[in-house]
Design an enzyme around this catalytic site. Structure first.
Site, short mmCIF file in Angstrom:
data_model
loop_
_atom_site.label_atom_id
_atom_site.label_comp_id
_atom_site.label_asym_id
_atom_site.label_seq_id
_atom_site.Cartn_x
_atom_site.Cartn_y
_atom_site.Cartn_z
N SER A 75 -11.24 -2.76 -3.11
CA SER A 75 -11.84 -4.08 -3.35
C SER A 75 -13.33 -3.90 -3.58
O SER A 75 -13.91 -2.87 -3.23
CB SER A 75 -11.64 -4.96 -2.10
OG SER A 75 -12.35 -6.16 -2.21
N TYR A 78 -11.68 -6.83 6.78
CA TYR A 78 -11.17 -6.48 5.45
C TYR A 78 -12.09 -5.44 4.79
O TYR A 78 -11.61 -4.44 4.25
CB TYR A 78 -11.11 -7.77 4.62
CG TYR A 78 -10.57 -7.63 3.22
CD1 TYR A 78 -9.21 -7.48 2.98
CD2 TYR A 78 -11.43 -7.66 2.12
CE1 TYR A 78 -8.72 -7.37 1.68
CE2 TYR A 78 -10.95 -7.56 0.82
CZ TYR A 78 -9.58 -7.41 0.61
OH TYR A 78 -9.10 -7.31 -0.67
N LYS A 80 -11.16 -1.66 3.60
CA LYS A 80 -11.28 -1.28 2.19
C LYS A 80 -12.32 -0.16 1.99
O LYS A 80 -12.13 0.70 1.11
CB LYS A 80 -11.63 -2.50 1.34
CG LYS A 80 -10.51 -3.56 1.30
CD LYS A 80 -9.22 -3.03 0.66
CE LYS A 80 -8.18 -4.12 0.41
NZ LYS A 80 -6.95 -3.60 -0.20
N1 LIG Z 1 -6.80 -11.00 -5.72
C1 LIG Z 1 -8.05 -10.55 -5.60
O1 LIG Z 1 -9.01 -11.20 -6.00
C2 LIG Z 1 -8.29 -9.21 -4.94
C3 LIG Z 1 -9.61 -8.74 -4.89
C4 LIG Z 1 -9.86 -7.50 -4.31
C5 LIG Z 1 -8.83 -6.74 -3.81
N2 LIG Z 1 -7.56 -7.22 -3.85
C6 LIG Z 1 -6.50 -6.37 -3.29
O2 LIG Z 1 -5.45 -6.28 -4.21
C7 LIG Z 1 -4.21 -6.11 -3.52
C8 LIG Z 1 -3.24 -7.19 -3.98
O3 LIG Z 1 -3.81 -8.46 -3.71
P1 LIG Z 1 -3.24 -9.81 -4.34
O4 LIG Z 1 -4.39 -10.71 -4.56
O5 LIG Z 1 -2.34 -9.49 -5.45
O6 LIG Z 1 -2.44 -10.37 -3.08
P2 LIG Z 1 -1.08 -11.23 -3.03
O7 LIG Z 1 -1.10 -11.85 -1.69
O8 LIG Z 1 -0.95 -12.10 -4.25
O9 LIG Z 1 0.04 -10.09 -3.10
C9 LIG Z 1 0.14 -9.13 -2.09
C10 LIG Z 1 1.58 -8.67 -1.98
O10 LIG Z 1 1.62 -7.71 -0.89
C11 LIG Z 1 2.74 -8.01 -0.08
N3 LIG Z 1 2.51 -7.54 1.29
C12 LIG Z 1 1.72 -8.09 2.24
N4 LIG Z 1 1.79 -7.38 3.37
C13 LIG Z 1 2.64 -6.35 3.13
C14 LIG Z 1 3.13 -5.26 3.93
N5 LIG Z 1 2.77 -5.11 5.21
N6 LIG Z 1 3.97 -4.38 3.35
C15 LIG Z 1 4.37 -4.54 2.06
N7 LIG Z 1 3.97 -5.55 1.28
C16 LIG Z 1 3.10 -6.45 1.81
C17 LIG Z 1 2.91 -9.52 -0.15
O11 LIG Z 1 4.22 -9.92 0.20
C18 LIG Z 1 2.55 -9.80 -1.62
O12 LIG Z 1 3.68 -9.75 -2.44
C19 LIG Z 1 -4.55 -6.18 -2.04
O13 LIG Z 1 -4.69 -4.88 -1.53
C20 LIG Z 1 -5.87 -6.92 -2.02
O14 LIG Z 1 -6.63 -6.60 -0.88
C21 LIG Z 1 -7.26 -8.45 -4.40
#
Ligand SMILES: NC(=O)c1ccc[n+]([C@@H]2O[C@H](COP(=O)([O-])OP(=O)(O)OC[C@H]3O[C@@H](n4cnc5c(N)ncnc54)[C@H](O)[C@@H]3O)[C@@H](O)[C@H]2O)c1
Length: 269
Positions: free
Chosen positions: A148, A161, A165
């Site tokens: 992130s 978080y 990260k």
């Molecule tokens: N969306 C953003 O803006 C953003 C920004 C920076 C980093 N991220 C990172 O990107 C990744 C995906 O984020 P996203 O926004 O798509 O989130 P999201 O919530 O849309 O999707 C996350 C998925 O992970 C699954 N999940 C949660 N806990 C789990 C576990 N213990 N084991 C297996 N699966 C699990 C959930 O069921 C979901 O399907 C994450 O690591 C998040 O920290 C996202």
């Protein structure tokens, strides 16, 4: 001509692929001929993603996994090898966020929960996948850890978080050195703010207000843009890239923005 056909036939696991960025990565992989093991803690949504990928001509299988559980992650890797006969790559994407609070207001249980999924989950994924990639004698092995912007910079009210990260970035850089002699690249993708399910119910005006605050170019990222970067890192075009924490954030991590009057507005006319 440059093309991405080197990914065709590679076998990759994507965790947290039932939704959001993981789903976009799985879609992009399947469209380009990667055999994808879609993994998520939620079976129903994950199975639906596999149905979609198959319907669009991809090859995919689902395996339910909680990435914070060692035995489940081991079984996930075993499943991938059993199903497709080999493993070439892993995208450690599953992640959770904690509520936004200052450090002293977090409980130890919240700390342990975020670390278990966001940091331990990435460690476990690498621990088991690397061995399978090595045994597969992959000529183009890759690990991609979704970190992130909060893995590169501190973030008020998001200390848990951000710590997890930052840990992911440290794991990535160290593992890249461990496995460089064995031809496995290890990189982190550091997304800024992307339009995933967390924004699902929010009205367009709220989204665009947030975009102005969080993104120097005034829009939220499209999950497909993460898919494209993850596809490049999985391809043989990226074999010399390892140990990198690659920002994809419209410049958010580049520095501070100072509001300034545009000197020559007529250029835009
Ligand atoms: N969306 C953003 O803006 C953003 C920004 C920076 C980093 N991220 C990172 O990107 C990744 C995906 O984020 P996203 O926004 O798509 O989130 P999201 O919530 O849309 O999707 C996350 C998925 O992970 C699954 N999940 C949660 N806990 C789990 C576990 N213990 N084991 C297996 N699966 C699990 C959930 O069921 C979901 O399907 C994450 O690591 C998040 O920290 C996202």
């Amino acid at each position: 001509m440059t093309d991405f056909s080197s990914v065709k036939g590679k076998v990759a696991i994507v965790t947290g692929a039932a939704d959001g960025l993981g789903k976009a990565i799985a879609q992009c992989y399947a469209e380009n001929g990667v055999k994808v093991v879609v993994s998520d803690i939620h079976a129903e949504k994950g199975l639906k993603v596999v149905e979609e990928l198959d319907a669009n001509g991809g090859e995919a299988a689902f395996f339910q996994t909680d990435v914070s559980k060692e035995d489940e992650v081991k079984r996930l890797v075993d499943f991938a090898v059993k199903t497709y006969g080999r493993l070439d790559g892993l995208v450690n994407n599953a992640g959770i966020a904690a509520d936004n609070r200052p450090v002293h207001e977090y409980s130890t249980a919240e700390f342990e929960k975020v670390m278990a999924v966001d940091l331990k989950g990435v460690f476990l994924g690498m621990k088991f996948a690397v061995e399978a990639i090595l045994k597969s004698r992959s000529a183009g092995g890759f690990i991609i850890n979704i970190a992130s912007l909060a893995g590169l910079l501190g973030n008020s009210s998001m200390s848990l978080y951000a710590s997890a990260k930052h840990g992911v970035v440290g794991l990535t850089k160290s593992a890249a050195l461990d496995y460089a002699p064995y031809n496995i690249t290890v990189n982190a993708i550091c997304p800024g703010t992307f339009k995933t399910s967390i924004w699902g119910q929010a009205p367009e005006e709220t989204i665009s207000e947030y975009a102005k605050i969080f993104s120097p170019n005034g829009r939220l990222g499209d999950p497909k843009e993460i898919g494209h970067l993850a596809l490049f890192l999985a391809s043989d075009l990226a074999r010399y890239i390892s140990g990198s924490a690659i920002s994809i954030d419209a410049g958010s991590s580049a520095g501070k923005i100072t509001p300034v009057q545009w000197a020559h507005p007529e250029i835009l006319d």
